[in-house]
Design an enzyme around this catalytic site. Structure first.
Site, mmCIF file in Angstrom:
data_model
loop_
_atom_site.group_PDB
_atom_site.id
_atom_site.type_symbol
_atom_site.label_atom_id
_atom_site.label_comp_id
_atom_site.label_asym_id
_atom_site.label_seq_id
_atom_site.Cartn_x
_atom_site.Cartn_y
_atom_site.Cartn_z
ATOM 1 N N SER A 98 3.009 -42.597 27.614
ATOM 2 C CA SER A 98 2.306 -41.596 28.538
ATOM 3 C C SER A 98 1.799 -42.495 29.597
ATOM 4 O O SER A 98 2.615 -43.113 30.159
ATOM 5 C CB SER A 98 1.195 -40.957 27.646
ATOM 6 O OG SER A 98 0.672 -39.906 28.623
ATOM 7 N N ASP A 222 7.834 -31.349 25.973
ATOM 8 C CA ASP A 222 6.878 -31.966 26.363
ATOM 9 C C ASP A 222 6.123 -31.004 27.409
ATOM 10 O O ASP A 222 6.642 -30.768 28.649
ATOM 11 C CB ASP A 222 6.919 -33.108 26.928
ATOM 12 C CG ASP A 222 5.846 -34.077 27.118
ATOM 13 O OD1 ASP A 222 4.785 -33.602 27.472
ATOM 14 O OD2 ASP A 222 5.941 -35.457 27.244
ATOM 15 N N HIS A 250 4.851 -33.752 23.496
ATOM 16 C CA HIS A 250 4.407 -35.299 24.047
ATOM 17 C C HIS A 250 4.212 -36.162 23.167
ATOM 18 O O HIS A 250 4.496 -37.395 23.319
ATOM 19 C CB HIS A 250 2.941 -34.876 24.910
ATOM 20 C CG HIS A 250 2.605 -36.087 25.716
ATOM 21 N ND1 HIS A 250 3.589 -36.529 26.730
ATOM 22 C CD2 HIS A 250 1.546 -36.784 25.933
ATOM 23 C CE1 HIS A 250 2.825 -37.611 27.371
ATOM 24 N NE2 HIS A 250 1.760 -37.718 26.808
#
Length: 269
Positions: A98, A222, A250
């Site tokens: 991320s 996601d 995610h």
């Protein structure tokens, strides 16, 4: 083994070093707004396969220092360089999740891939986390600004809401509570400042500067970093491999844990 490493602006970065000292090195950078412990289920397995795992807490998170300033991607990538130089790491794989993936991309561009032989990006918040006039993907900047405001007014509630869209599969209440506790352990100000970087940084010009084999792991469900991010990174990074996770949101490192670890080991070998 855990220890602290100083940076050139006198901030101490916490590092955990797991696995055989002579093992192939994988350096992992966590995402927003948690800390290195999010990789627990990789730390459990990869050292058994002979890998040495280096994990750092980004400044403002986990056990690292919590300065009032210094949360740009440039500064955070410089912290990675400080750890690599202090530990004298050579020919390593760098992995980032991320926001950690975005910082890893900036590291590769800003430091010319110093000491890195391979790059792994997990649900990376790149090329840009937010929409721009010529980039219709991701969150609106106003949505991230709202998260920042919530961070300063009711951070536990912000984390609860953010966590609700994090995973694609059923997560037990115990796991939810543990994962949220990682975010609660962070500095509130550091959480807000790095969210500003997520909102404002643009990595599109960085992609072409990556010249090592790169694997792009990304969940097709996601809701935080949409799958189009992975497609754009794959297009922009030479010699990259796109590995879709059909059933993952995610949190692909847990949604499809076995596949994630298997594909990571395959890429590293």
């Amino acid at each position: 083994m855990g220890y602290f490493i100083g940076t050139d602006d006198a901030v101490k970065i916490f590092v955990e070093d797991v696995g055989p000292s002579d093992g192939q090195v994988l350096f992992l950078i966590h995402g927003w707004p948690v800390d290195h412990r999010m990789f627990e289920y990789q730390m459990n397995q990869l050292p058994k396969m002979g890998f040495r795992i280096i994990l750092m807490d980004i400044r403002g998170f986990g056990k690292s220092d919590r300065p009032y300033t210094g949360y740009s991607y440039d500064r955070l990538s410089d912290d990675i360089r400080a750890v690599i130089e202090t530990l004298q790491l050579k020919n390593i794989a760098l992995g980032g999740f991320s926001m950690g993936g975005a910082i890893a991309i900036r590291y590769m561009a800003r430091h010319s891939g110093y000491s890195i032989r391979k790059l792994a990006l997990f649900g990376a918040a790149a090329p840009s986390f937010t929409k721009r006039p010529d980039y219709p993907h991701g969150m609106a900047k106003s949505e991230v600004t709202k998260l920042i405001q919530q961070t300063y007014t009711d951070r536990p509630d912000m984390l609860t809401g953010f966590g609700q869209i994090f995973f694609a599969k059923y997560i037990s209440e115990s796991f939810k509570n543990w994962f949220q506790s990682l975010g609660l352990d962070a500095s509130g100000h550091g959480t807000a400042q790095t969210a500003e970087s997520l909102r404002d940084e643009d990595l599109r010009e960085d992609l072409g500067k990556i010249i090592v084999p790169t694997a792009i792991f990304h969940g097709m469900k996601d809701q935080i970093c949409p799958f189009v991010f992975a497609e754009l990174m794959h297009k922009g990074i030479l010699d990259s491999e796109l590995i879709p996770f059909k059933y993952s949101g995610h949190g692909l490192f847990y949604d499809e844990l076995e596949k994630f670890n298997r594909e990571l080991i395959r890429f590293l070998e």
